[in-house]
Each structure stands twice: as C-alpha cells, then as structure tokens.
Design an enzyme around this catalytic site. Structure first.
Site, PDB file in Angstrom:
ATOM      1  N   GLY A  43       0.851  -1.187   0.000  1.00 52.54           N
ATOM      2  CA  GLY A  43       0.000   0.000   0.000  1.00 52.54           C
ATOM      3  C   GLY A  43       0.886   1.235   0.000  1.00 52.54           C
ATOM      4  O   GLY A  43       1.467   1.544  -1.009  1.00 52.54           O
ATOM      5  N   SER A 110       6.588  -4.351  -2.640  1.00 55.05           N
ATOM      6  CA  SER A 110       5.984  -3.073  -3.000  1.00 55.05           C
ATOM      7  C   SER A 110       6.217  -2.092  -1.848  1.00 55.05           C
ATOM      8  O   SER A 110       7.352  -1.949  -1.391  1.00 55.05           O
ATOM      9  CB  SER A 110       4.505  -3.336  -3.277  1.00 55.05           C
ATOM     10  OG  SER A 110       3.956  -2.330  -4.035  1.00 55.05           O
ATOM     11  N   TRP A 111       5.184  -1.444  -1.316  1.00 54.87           N
ATOM     12  CA  TRP A 111       5.402  -0.594  -0.135  1.00 54.87           C
ATOM     13  C   TRP A 111       6.005  -1.416   1.020  1.00 54.87           C
ATOM     14  O   TRP A 111       6.749  -0.883   1.840  1.00 54.87           O
ATOM     15  CB  TRP A 111       4.095   0.075   0.307  1.00 54.87           C
ATOM     16  CG  TRP A 111       4.167   0.539   1.734  1.00 54.87           C
ATOM     17  CD1 TRP A 111       3.648  -0.087   2.825  1.00 54.87           C
ATOM     18  CD2 TRP A 111       4.877   1.697   2.230  1.00 54.87           C
ATOM     19  NE1 TRP A 111       3.975   0.614   3.971  1.00 54.87           N
ATOM     20  CE2 TRP A 111       4.710   1.706   3.632  1.00 54.87           C
ATOM     21  CE3 TRP A 111       5.615   2.717   1.615  1.00 54.87           C
ATOM     22  CZ2 TRP A 111       5.265   2.698   4.444  1.00 54.87           C
ATOM     23  CZ3 TRP A 111       6.174   3.704   2.420  1.00 54.87           C
ATOM     24  CH2 TRP A 111       5.994   3.692   3.815  1.00 54.87           C
ATOM     25  N   ASP A 266       6.472  -5.620 -14.207  1.00 56.46           N
ATOM     26  CA  ASP A 266       5.827  -4.914 -13.105  1.00 56.46           C
ATOM     27  C   ASP A 266       5.560  -3.476 -13.546  1.00 56.46           C
ATOM     28  O   ASP A 266       6.500  -2.701 -13.783  1.00 56.46           O
ATOM     29  CB  ASP A 266       6.731  -4.943 -11.863  1.00 56.46           C
ATOM     30  CG  ASP A 266       6.047  -4.409 -10.613  1.00 56.46           C
ATOM     31  OD1 ASP A 266       5.164  -3.539 -10.741  1.00 56.46           O
ATOM     32  OD2 ASP A 266       6.422  -4.845  -9.506  1.00 56.46           O
ATOM     33  N   HIS A 294       3.362  -7.255 -11.079  1.00 55.58           N
ATOM     34  CA  HIS A 294       3.647  -6.735  -9.753  1.00 55.58           C
ATOM     35  C   HIS A 294       3.273  -7.670  -8.599  1.00 55.58           C
ATOM     36  O   HIS A 294       3.965  -7.731  -7.592  1.00 55.58           O
ATOM     37  CB  HIS A 294       2.888  -5.414  -9.590  1.00 55.58           C
ATOM     38  CG  HIS A 294       3.078  -4.753  -8.270  1.00 55.58           C
ATOM     39  ND1 HIS A 294       4.301  -4.325  -7.823  1.00 55.58           N
ATOM     40  CD2 HIS A 294       2.201  -4.457  -7.269  1.00 55.58           C
ATOM     41  CE1 HIS A 294       4.163  -3.774  -6.621  1.00 55.58           C
ATOM     42  NE2 HIS A 294       2.907  -3.847  -6.271  1.00 55.58           N
TER      43      HIS A 294
HETATM   44  N1  STX Z   1       1.679   0.807  -4.001  1.00 53.85           N
HETATM   45  C1  STX Z   1       1.918  -0.549  -4.313  1.00 53.85           C
HETATM   46  C2  STX Z   1       1.725  -1.440  -3.137  1.00 53.85           C
HETATM   47  O1  STX Z   1       2.436  -1.363  -2.182  1.00 53.85           O
HETATM   48  C3  STX Z   1       2.174   1.767  -4.922  1.00 53.85           C
HETATM   49  C4  STX Z   1       0.644  -2.397  -3.202  1.00 53.85           C
HETATM   50  N2  STX Z   1      -0.057  -2.664  -4.234  1.00 53.85           N
HETATM   51  N3  STX Z   1      -0.985  -3.585  -3.874  1.00 53.85           N
HETATM   52  C5  STX Z   1      -0.818  -3.862  -2.619  1.00 53.85           C
HETATM   53  O2  STX Z   1       0.203  -3.141  -2.177  1.00 53.85           O
HETATM   54  C6  STX Z   1      -1.646  -4.833  -1.796  1.00 53.85           C
HETATM   55  C7  STX Z   1      -1.706  -6.172  -2.477  1.00 53.85           C
HETATM   56  C8  STX Z   1      -1.086  -5.003  -0.416  1.00 53.85           C
HETATM   57  C9  STX Z   1      -3.040  -4.323  -1.649  1.00 53.85           C
END
Ligand code: STX
Length: 318
Positions: A43, A110-111, A266, A294
C-alpha cells in the site's frame, strides 16, 4: 516451480496500543520456536492477508504479521493523523519487544519493500536478513510513473476510469487532485475517489487481469483505507528527508543477506527501481521473473519468494 504451503491459522493474535489514537492488530503463525520473520504488507494501507503465511514453511518459521496504522483490523480505520513511515517503524519495534524477539527477518513487497528497507536501515542490528519484492523506493519518478504519466501508456483503458473523478483543470497534478477528494468531508466524494484510485492499481497489478483482485480492491472498506493512506504517504513523499534516502543508506544494511524478487513486467513498481537497488547493493541477490507483473501471487514471483524463504530456513535458528 515452488507452490504455496497449505493455509494455516495463527496461534496468537492481539491488539497493541501504539499511540493515544492508534491500535495495531498483529498475528503469529507457524512455529513459536522458529526463526522470526516480520511480514510487511503493501500500500501503504493494504493490510495483511492470511495467504502471506503460505510463503513460509510453518515448521521452520515464526511468522509475525501486522496491519499497519489505519488499515486491516487496526483502528481507527483509514486514519491519517499520526500516520507516517517513522511511526510505523516505531510500531514494528514496539511489536518486536512485545513478542520478546531479539532479531528477525523482514519480508515485504511493494510498499512492504519500502518499509522493510527503511526499518532495516533504522535498526540494522535487529535484522537477520531481507526478502524483498517489487521494489518501491517512493521516489518522485516512481510516483509520477504510476499516478501521472507512464503506466497510462500501457493501460489507457483502465487509465480513463482513474481520470474520471478528476476534472480536466486539475489533471496536471493527479496525486494532489486525488488527495483533495480522499480527504473531503463529503463521504460520497471520498468513496468515489477511493474506488477509482484502488481500481487503477487492481487493473495493473498482474500480468493478466484478475477479476477477483478487482473485486477485492473495489470493496469500500478496503478501498477507503488503501487509497487514503497511499495518497497521504505519496503527497508527503513517504516522509523521507531526500528523494533517494533509501538508496543512499544502503551502506547500513549491505552486510545483511538479502534476496530481491522482481517481475520484469511490473507496471506498478517498474524494474528500474530494483535495478537501481541492485546497483547500490550488488551483494543482494536479484531474481528477475521474466513472465510476471507486480503481484506477489503471480506464479513465478510466488515460486521465487518461496525459494528465498527456504534458502534462509537454515539461518539464525535458535
Ligand atoms: N503501491 C503498491 C503497493 O504497495 C504503490 C501495493 N499494491 N498492492 C498492494 O500493495 C496490496 C496487495 C497489499 C493491496
């Protein structure tokens, strides 16, 4: 090809009061005597999921999951006050001490990779190693690529729906335009913006579109926390002092064993960031998955992540 371990239930769970305002929810699964690992979700605002446990051999690992401030089962829901990267890092430390853990592995995509890097660079002595996926360092160019211009060239169809809540006159800064709506006192405006923001990410997270993911991201409770918290972090540049803070501080963690798993296609967190991190940290193993986007649930990513946790199964055993 590695596959997920069977689903398991946590053997422990709880809520921790981490400030006057925030309570965070956590769970422990696997082997209470096993190698500790903190699983950091994405997120920010995505919340942790039961399936994240299935990347670890439950006989070997003591799997700790937490819902970061304002999301999942943590309260208050979607709260932006007292919600910064540095507060999250404090929460991770509070949880570590609460669970009486000396050192642990960090696992995040990701985050979750952003937060794992920031945590490890702040508390390197508490880390045994890192497994990172879909590298995101929250630099201006990364935000611009996904939320302003770049990913829009690959998904012009989904992009139209992302643009829809924003009038023409405000489209030169979409993160700012979204921030205004996601913090609006009018719940209808906030709800519509949250849904459009979350759907943009759901539409672009996998190599092949996944209707289940779209449905989950479109759900109001999820979308509100996810969109509000993400946008709050992005408009504040992750609360980092400089744009390249995570790269500049790699020297603090270079001694740690680490695996970086990155999908070639990604679109949310393009491989450029994983490559920049690899250049700054050549000792960390970079695994490029040629046929993945991703999401951590893409088959090739799943397999590479499980291989990484299996490789570390022999490390730091009590
Ligand atoms: N934000 C990307 C990220 O961290 C830019 C992310 N994308 N989807 C998620 O996290 C979840 C699967 C945790 C909802």
């Amino acid at each position: 090809m590695r596959h997920l371990y069977p689903p398991i239930d946590p053997y422990g769970r709880g809520m921790l009061q981490v400030s006057d305002l925030h309570m965070i929810y956590f769970e422990e699964s696997g082997n209470p005597e096993g190698i500790p690992v903190i699983v950091l979700h994405g997120g920010p605002g995505g919340g942790s999921q039961p399936s994240y446990r299935q990347y670890f051999d439950p006989r070997v690992w003591r799997i700790v999951q937490l819902d970061q401030r304002g999301c999942g089962h943590s309260t208050p829901h979607a709260e932006l006050r007292e919600n910064t990267t540095w507060r999250l890092i404090e929460d991770i430390e509070v949880l570590r001490q609460h669970l009486d853990i000396e050192q642990w592995f960090g696992f995040g995509g990701s985050w979750g990779s952003t937060l794992a890097l920031a945590y490890a660079q702040t508390h390197p002595d508490r880390c045994l190693g890192l497994v990172l996926r879909g590298i995101f360092m929250l630099r201006q160019q990364e935000i611009h690529w996904f939320y302003q211009e770049g990913a829009s060239y690959l998904f012009p169809d989904a992009w139209e729906a992302y643009l829809k809540p924003i009038p023409l006159g405000e489209r030169d800064n979409l993160v700012a335009a979204y921030h205004k709506r996601l913090t609006s006192p009018d719940p209808k405006i906030c709800r519509e913006a949250a849904r459009a923001w979350a759907m943009w990410e759901a539409s672009t997270s996998k190599l092949l579109p996944d209707p289940n993911l779209m449905q989950a991201f479109g759900e109001e409770h999820f979308a509100t926390a996810f969109a509000r918290i993400e946008c709050h972090y992005f408009i504040n540049q992750g609360f980092f002092e400089t744009d390249d803070q995570l790269l500049r501080n790699v020297h603090r963690i270079r001694h740690l064993p680490a695996v970086i798993v990155q999908g070639r296609y990604d679109v949310v967190c393009p491989m450029r960031s994983a490559w920049d991190l690899h250049r700054a940290w050549p000792e960390a193993e970079l695994v490029i998955v040629g046929d993945a986007g991703h999401s951590m649930s893409e088959p090739g990513i799943k397999s590479a992540l499980i291989e990484a946790t299996e490789r570390f199964s022999g490390w730091g055993a009590p």
